[in-house]
Write an enzyme that holds these catalytic residues in place. Sequence first.
Site, PDB file in Angstrom:
ATOM      1  N   ILE A  26       0.834  -1.192   0.000  1.00 34.85           N
ATOM      2  CA  ILE A  26       0.000   0.000   0.000  1.00 34.85           C
ATOM      3  C   ILE A  26       0.872   1.246   0.000  1.00 34.85           C
ATOM      4  CG2 ILE A  26      -1.876   1.224   1.139  1.00 34.85           C
ATOM      5  CD1 ILE A  26      -2.619  -1.553   0.080  1.00 34.85           C
ATOM      6  N   LYS A  27       0.662   2.066  -0.997  1.00 36.82           N
ATOM      7  CA  LYS A  27       1.430   3.294  -1.195  1.00 36.82           C
ATOM      8  C   LYS A  27       0.579   4.470  -0.716  1.00 36.82           C
ATOM      9  CE  LYS A  27       3.952   5.476  -5.047  1.00 36.82           C
ATOM     10  NZ  LYS A  27       4.118   5.439  -6.517  1.00 36.82           N
ATOM     11  N   ILE A  28       1.084   5.200   0.263  1.00 36.71           N
ATOM     12  CA  ILE A  28       0.283   6.238   0.902  1.00 36.71           C
ATOM     13  C   ILE A  28       1.073   7.543   0.998  1.00 36.71           C
ATOM     14  CG2 ILE A  28      -1.024   6.860   2.977  1.00 36.71           C
ATOM     15  CD1 ILE A  28      -1.223   3.890   3.639  1.00 36.71           C
TER      16      ILE A  28
END
Length: 221
Positions: free
Chosen positions: A83-85
Amino acid sequence: MDLFLDTADIEQIKQGFNIGILKGVTTNPSILLKAGKSRSDTIKAILENSNGLLFVQTVSDKYRDIMIEANELLSFDSKRIGIKIPVTPDGIKAIQELKKSSVKTLATAVFSTSQAIISAIAGADYIAPYINRMEQNGIDAIEVIKEIRNIYEMNCFETKILAASFRNVEQVIRTIKAGAHSVTISYELFCDMFNNYLTDKSIKKFAEDWVALNEKIKIKQ
């Protein structure tokens, strides 16, 4: 040293992963826009045609919505999806929560050492400093990378620098030299890393000499 491909183009992914040295794929909404297909269809296609991690960026800006979106993304493949946040207060809160479940996270849109420190404290597996965008805005990206790497080592942070946003191979090399653990690059730059006119010239000469050798052997026979 890990090398990721920064694209959602399936043909590029097929060709890149056929070589066998890539660690995974990174994407963002802008990259998905270029692909021109739904995010879910693109995720499925990338997973089918690549190996390793696939980082997909959340677009929600509130903690609760980020968590809902992250869990939806993880449903595609909880072992391979990362997950890229973006680094915001809500994003950092989400990274810290996802870390509890051993979800791979990438804190993205990093432009400063302070953001890198906050991301590491939250437990992000990777951070993505944007090299070319820093330089376009008058920030010494290489010094930032050096500083981050030094702080991470001094404090025994396990977070790795996965640098992104490159204009050319020279930037990539300077960033790795400065201490980035990994980089994610476009398919075009990936191909450029192989290219050198001296290599092409040498290969041509080898081919010519191979033909000459076989002709010489035929004459002797």
